[in-house]
Design a protein around this motif. Sequence first.
Motif, PDB file in Angstrom:
ATOM      1  N   VAL A 135      23.375  34.549  27.078  1.00  0.00           N
ATOM      2  CA  VAL A 135      23.024  35.930  27.428  1.00  0.00           C
ATOM      3  C   VAL A 135      21.671  36.299  26.825  1.00  0.00           C
ATOM      4  CG1 VAL A 135      23.699  38.349  27.229  1.00  0.00           C
ATOM      5  CG2 VAL A 135      25.437  36.604  27.667  1.00  0.00           C
ATOM      6  N   THR A 136      21.425  35.864  25.601  1.00  0.00           N
ATOM      7  CA  THR A 136      20.138  36.130  24.954  1.00  0.00           C
ATOM      8  C   THR A 136      18.997  35.503  25.751  1.00  0.00           C
ATOM      9  OG1 THR A 136      21.166  36.224  22.772  1.00  0.00           O
ATOM     10  CG2 THR A 136      18.791  35.824  22.842  1.00  0.00           C
ATOM     11  N   ARG A 137      19.195  34.267  26.199  1.00  0.00           N
ATOM     12  CA  ARG A 137      18.173  33.598  27.001  1.00  0.00           C
ATOM     13  C   ARG A 137      17.941  34.321  28.319  1.00  0.00           C
ATOM     14  NH1 ARG A 137      13.437  31.446  27.520  1.00  0.00           N
ATOM     15  NH2 ARG A 137      13.278  29.808  29.114  1.00  0.00           N
TER      16      ARG A 137
ATOM     17  N   LEU B 135      14.372  36.068  29.636  1.00  0.00           N
ATOM     18  CA  LEU B 135      13.721  35.727  30.903  1.00  0.00           C
ATOM     19  C   LEU B 135      13.507  36.939  31.802  1.00  0.00           C
ATOM     20  CD1 LEU B 135      15.634  32.415  31.741  1.00  0.00           C
ATOM     21  CD2 LEU B 135      13.201  32.626  31.166  1.00  0.00           C
ATOM     22  N   GLY B 136      14.066  38.079  31.419  1.00  0.00           N
ATOM     23  CA  GLY B 136      13.924  39.288  32.222  1.00  0.00           C
ATOM     24  C   GLY B 136      15.137  39.668  33.020  1.00  0.00           C
ATOM     25  N   GLY B 137      16.241  38.951  32.802  1.00  0.00           N
ATOM     26  CA  GLY B 137      17.479  39.339  33.465  1.00  0.00           C
ATOM     27  C   GLY B 137      17.954  40.680  32.946  1.00  0.00           C
TER      28      GLY B 137
ATOM     29  N   VAL C  24      18.277  38.920  38.795  1.00  0.00           N
ATOM     30  CA  VAL C  24      19.563  38.641  38.150  1.00  0.00           C
ATOM     31  C   VAL C  24      20.023  39.858  37.354  1.00  0.00           C
ATOM     32  CG1 VAL C  24      20.802  37.178  36.506  1.00  0.00           C
ATOM     33  CG2 VAL C  24      19.081  36.176  38.026  1.00  0.00           C
ATOM     34  N   ILE C  25      21.251  40.304  37.643  1.00  0.00           N
ATOM     35  CA  ILE C  25      21.839  41.442  36.938  1.00  0.00           C
ATOM     36  C   ILE C  25      23.229  41.045  36.456  1.00  0.00           C
ATOM     37  CG2 ILE C  25      22.613  43.840  37.096  1.00  0.00           C
ATOM     38  CD1 ILE C  25      20.621  44.225  39.382  1.00  0.00           C
ATOM     39  N   LEU C  26      23.511  41.318  35.206  1.00  0.00           N
ATOM     40  CA  LEU C  26      24.847  41.122  34.634  1.00  0.00           C
ATOM     41  C   LEU C  26      25.342  42.467  34.129  1.00  0.00           C
ATOM     42  CD1 LEU C  26      27.228  39.427  33.598  1.00  0.00           C
ATOM     43  CD2 LEU C  26      25.897  38.981  31.519  1.00  0.00           C
ATOM     44  N   LEU C  27      26.413  42.972  34.743  1.00  0.00           N
ATOM     45  CA  LEU C  27      27.016  44.247  34.353  1.00  0.00           C
ATOM     46  C   LEU C  27      28.424  43.984  33.862  1.00  0.00           C
ATOM     47  CD1 LEU C  27      27.341  47.333  34.222  1.00  0.00           C
ATOM     48  CD2 LEU C  27      27.801  47.317  36.681  1.00  0.00           C
TER      49      LEU C  27
END
Length: 207
Positions: free
Chosen positions: A166-168, A172-174, A146-149
């Motif tokens: 977002v913190t969670r 989790l390693g995202g 999972v990547i959020l840019l």
Amino acid sequence: RASVRERLLGRKEQVKELFSRAQERARNTLGWFRGGGQGEGEVVDDTQMALSIALDRAFPTGDQGVDSLRETWEEVLQEFQHCGRFSPGNHVDVLESGDETYDAMIEAIDAARERVWLETYIWDQSEAATRIVEAMVRAKERGCDVILLVDFIGAQWGVALGTAGVTRLRELGGEILVFNPLLGANNVGPAFFRDHRKILIADNVGF
């Protein structure tokens, strides 16, 4: 009432005008990155040539039926192979509203088993963003990559990345990435250089 061909030809002129503006912006941006050095014009001109050929084939001036026009699109895509390859056999659904699109995106994220990559300009603390990040958390819990840019300014100068979701996801390693913060080592250009892309990849489904 304009015929299909007349509407297509009108659209061709609109695309040309938009590309002309984009070409000028590209020259300015490339010139900034290269300190005004030589070479930036070659990149833009090469792309312009490819687009010009593609437009002429996609929007021919002769009398052609809609079926004939559709047949030109594979040829158009071939012209852009050097910019990035395309795959055959794709299916496209047209989503007509924000609510419909968000529902489809969340459904795709929940169905993903390998990857969920999201790139966007606007990222806020709205209900839509909350639903999306909660789905991304579920994907990460299933073991997806999972990547959020997000864009720094589009994410309210980074403030919107402090939400519980977002913190969670980060815990989790995202991977949470911010494009072009105004200060620091990750700054890659002037303040007006922003990431306006809006892309979601969930396994082999794209938005």
